[in-house]
Design an enzyme around this catalytic site. Structure first.
Site, short mmCIF file in Angstrom:
data_model
loop_
_atom_site.label_atom_id
_atom_site.label_comp_id
_atom_site.label_asym_id
_atom_site.label_seq_id
_atom_site.Cartn_x
_atom_site.Cartn_y
_atom_site.Cartn_z
N ARG A 221 11.92 29.08 69.43
CA ARG A 221 11.64 27.69 69.79
C ARG A 221 12.52 27.32 70.97
NH1 ARG A 221 7.71 28.27 67.22
NH2 ARG A 221 6.97 27.08 65.42
N HIS A 269 3.61 29.99 75.16
CA HIS A 269 3.67 30.03 73.69
C HIS A 269 2.51 30.86 73.11
CE1 HIS A 269 5.28 27.69 69.98
NE2 HIS A 269 4.78 28.87 69.60
P1 NAP Z 1 12.31 33.60 58.85
O1 NAP Z 1 11.67 34.68 58.06
O2 NAP Z 1 12.55 32.29 58.19
O3 NAP Z 1 13.70 34.18 59.39
C1 NAP Z 1 14.65 33.40 60.02
C2 NAP Z 1 15.88 34.24 60.31
O4 NAP Z 1 16.80 33.43 61.07
C3 NAP Z 1 16.63 34.66 59.04
O5 NAP Z 1 17.12 35.97 59.18
C4 NAP Z 1 17.78 33.66 58.96
O6 NAP Z 1 18.96 34.15 58.33
C5 NAP Z 1 18.07 33.46 60.44
N1 NAP Z 1 18.78 32.19 60.63
C6 NAP Z 1 18.39 30.93 60.28
N2 NAP Z 1 19.33 30.03 60.61
C7 NAP Z 1 20.35 30.73 61.15
C8 NAP Z 1 21.61 30.38 61.67
N3 NAP Z 1 22.04 29.12 61.68
N4 NAP Z 1 22.40 31.38 62.15
C9 NAP Z 1 22.01 32.66 62.12
N5 NAP Z 1 20.80 33.06 61.65
C10 NAP Z 1 19.99 32.11 61.16
O7 NAP Z 1 11.49 33.28 60.16
P2 NAP Z 1 10.39 34.21 60.91
O8 NAP Z 1 9.13 34.22 60.15
O9 NAP Z 1 11.05 35.52 61.21
O10 NAP Z 1 10.16 33.38 62.25
C11 NAP Z 1 11.22 33.04 63.12
C12 NAP Z 1 10.78 31.96 64.08
O11 NAP Z 1 9.90 32.51 65.05
C13 NAP Z 1 9.95 30.83 63.46
O12 NAP Z 1 10.78 29.87 62.85
C14 NAP Z 1 9.21 30.28 64.65
O13 NAP Z 1 9.93 29.21 65.23
C15 NAP Z 1 9.17 31.45 65.64
N6 NAP Z 1 7.80 31.90 65.91
C16 NAP Z 1 7.33 31.81 67.17
C17 NAP Z 1 6.06 32.26 67.46
C18 NAP Z 1 5.52 32.20 68.86
O14 NAP Z 1 4.33 32.36 69.07
N7 NAP Z 1 6.35 32.02 69.86
C19 NAP Z 1 5.25 32.78 66.46
C20 NAP Z 1 5.75 32.84 65.18
C21 NAP Z 1 7.04 32.40 64.91
P3 NAP Z 1 18.98 34.52 56.78
O15 NAP Z 1 18.13 35.78 56.67
O16 NAP Z 1 20.40 34.78 56.51
O17 NAP Z 1 18.40 33.36 56.04
C1 GLV Z 2 4.22 29.71 66.21
O1 GLV Z 2 4.95 29.30 67.04
C2 GLV Z 2 4.56 29.78 64.83
O2 GLV Z 2 5.62 29.29 64.43
O3 GLV Z 2 3.75 30.33 64.04
#
Ligand code: NAP
Ligand code: GLV
Length: 306
Positions: A221, A269
Site C-alpha cells: 500500500r 495497482h
Molecule cells: P498477511 O497474510 O496479513 O501478512 C501480513 C504480514 O505482514 C505478516 O507477516 C505480518 O506479520 C506482517 N506485519 C504486519 N504488521 C507488521 C508490522 N508492524 N511490522 C512487521 N511486520 C508486520 O497479508 P498478505 O495477504 O500477505 O498481503 C499483504 C498486503 O499486500 C495486503 O495487506 C495488501 O495491502 C497488499 N496487496 C496488494 C496487492 C496489489 O495488487 N498491489 C494485491 C494483494 C495484496 P506477522 O506474520 O507476524 O503477523
Molecule cells: C489488492 O490490492 C488487494 O489488497 O487485494
C-alpha cells in the site's frame, strides 16, 4: 435474504452472475440498488463509502473483496461484525509472476536500456548482480514470494511483526530488526498490510539503511511509504531505483513528481488483482458460514488491522 456487492466504480455483472450460480436461492444485489436493506445479511465490500453499511440492520458479516482490508477498516462507522478477506492461490501466483517480471527487468538492466533508447544510445551492459532479496511481510503473499525467490536461487531475508522460522529464509522481527533485514539486500519488496503501525513506516531512516545499489519494490500500500522521503533518497543516491504499484492517492495525481523520475517505474495497482472466477467459492462458503454463525474463512483481526 440477500448479499450486497458494495464495490463502487466497478462492473460487477460477472461477480453477480457467478455468485448467483453458486447460491441460486439468494438474492445477489449491487449496492446502492437494494430491494430491501433489512434483507441484506452479507456484504462483499471494497473501498466502500463510509457509513454505507450502517443501514444494513441485519448484516452478519463483511467480506473484503481483496487481500488488504485497510480501506474497509478505515470507515469510522464500521459495524462491529466479523470481517474476512481474500486468500487465494491465484492471487499469490499473480503476485509472484509480477515480482518475477520486475526483478528480471532490473536484473537485465531494462530500466537503463529504456533510458538509453530515449537518447538513441547504444551502450551494452551485463546484467546487474542481484543476489539477495528482502521481503517485508511474511504472510500469505510475502511468505510465498520469499520461498519463490529462494527457489529461484536468491538469498532471501524476511521481516514480520512476530518471529518466524521459514526454512532457508533468514527471518527478522519487530521494528528493532528492520534495518538488519534489509542491510544486505539488492532488492527489497514491501508486502506489509497498511495499519496504524505500518503507515509511513518506510521513510528517511529506512531508505538510509539500504545499499546504494538497492532496488525497492512496493506492491503493498502506498501509505506505508513516505513518498517525499523516497524521492529525496533517490535524489541523494541512497538507493538505485523504485518500482511502485501502489500509491497513497490512487489514481496517482498527474502532478506527482514520481511520474517523471527517471529511477521510478510505475504500474497502476495491477500486481495481483482479485480473480472473480477463483474467489466465488470462498465468498459463497463464507456467506453460508455467516448464516450458520460459524467462523469465517480467512478472518481479519480488526484490532490488529490485518
Ligand atoms: P498477511 O497474510 O496479513 O501478512 C501480513 C504480514 O505482514 C505478516 O507477516 C505480518 O506479520 C506482517 N506485519 C504486519 N504488521 C507488521 C508490522 N508492524 N511490522 C512487521 N511486520 C508486520 O497479508 P498478505 O495477504 O500477505 O498481503 C499483504 C498486503 O499486500 C495486503 O495487506 C495488501 O495491502 C497488499 N496487496 C496488494 C496487492 C496489489 O495488487 N498491489 C494485491 C494483494 C495484496 P506477522 O506474520 O507476524 O503477523
Ligand atoms: C489488492 O490490492 C488487494 O489488497 O487485494
Amino acid at each position: 435474504m440477500s448479499i450486497a456487492l458494495i464495490i463502487p466504480d466497478r462492473k460487477l455483472d460477472d461477480l453477480q452472475q457467478r455468485l448467483q450460480q453458486a447460491l441460486p436461492d439468494t438474492r445477489i444485489e449491487i449496492w446502492p440498488e437494494l430491494h430491501d436493506p433489512a434483507e441484506v445479511e452479507f456484504a462483499v465490500v471494497w473501498k466502500q463509502p463510509h457509513g454505507c453499511l450502517n443501514g444494513l440492520i441485519n448484516l452478519k458479516a463483511i467480506q473484503c473483496f481483496g487481500a488488504g482490508v485497510d480501506s474497509i477498516l478505515a470507515d469510522p462507522t464500521l459495524p462491529n461484525l466479523p470481517v474476512s478477506r481474500i486468500v487465494d492461490p491465484a492471487l499469490t501466483e499473480a503476485m509472484i509472476g509480477y515480482l518475477d517480471g520486475v526483478v528480471n527487468y532490473y536484473r537485465l538492466q531494462l530500466d537503463v536500456f529504456s533510458r538509453q533508447q530515449q537518447q538513441s544510445v547504444w551502450r551494452p551492459k551485463s546484467p546487474r548482480k542481484l543476489n539477495h532479496i528482502a521481503v517485508l511481510g511474511l504472510g500469505e503473499l510475502g511468505g510465498a514470494v520469499a520461498n519463490h525467490f529462494y527457489g529461484s536461487g536468491y538469498q532471501v531475508s524476511g521481516w514480520a511483526r512476530s518471529g518466524k522460522s521459514l526454512k532457508n529464509i533468514q527471518c527478522f522481527a519487530g521494528e528493532g530488526q528492520l534495518a538488519q533485514a534489509v542491510a544486505a539486500a539488492d532488492v527489497v519488496i514491501c508486502l506489509l498490510p497498511l495499519t496504524p503501525t505500518t503507515e509511513n513506516l518506510l521513510g528517511e531512516n529506512f531508505f538510509s539503511t539500504l545499499k546504494p545499489a538497492a532496488i525497492f519494490i512496493n506492491v503493498a500500500r502506498g501509505a506505508i511509504v513516505d513518498e517525499q522521503a523516497l524521492l529525496a533518497a533517490l535524489e541523494r543516491g541512497a538507493l538505485a531505483a523504485a518500482c511502485l504499484d501502489v500509491f497513497r492517492q490512487e489514481p496517482l495525481s498527474s502532478a506527482s513528481p514520481l511520474w517523471q523520475h527517471p529511477a521510478v517505474l510505475i504500474t497502476p495497482h495491477v500486481s495481483a488483482v482479485t480473480n472473480v472466477s477463483t474467489v466465488v467459492s470462498q465468498i459463497a462458503d463464507n456467506y453460508r458460514r455467516a448464516q450458520q454463525g460459524s467462523a469465517l474463512l480467512n478472518p481479519v483481526d480488526v484490532v490488529r488491522g490485518y
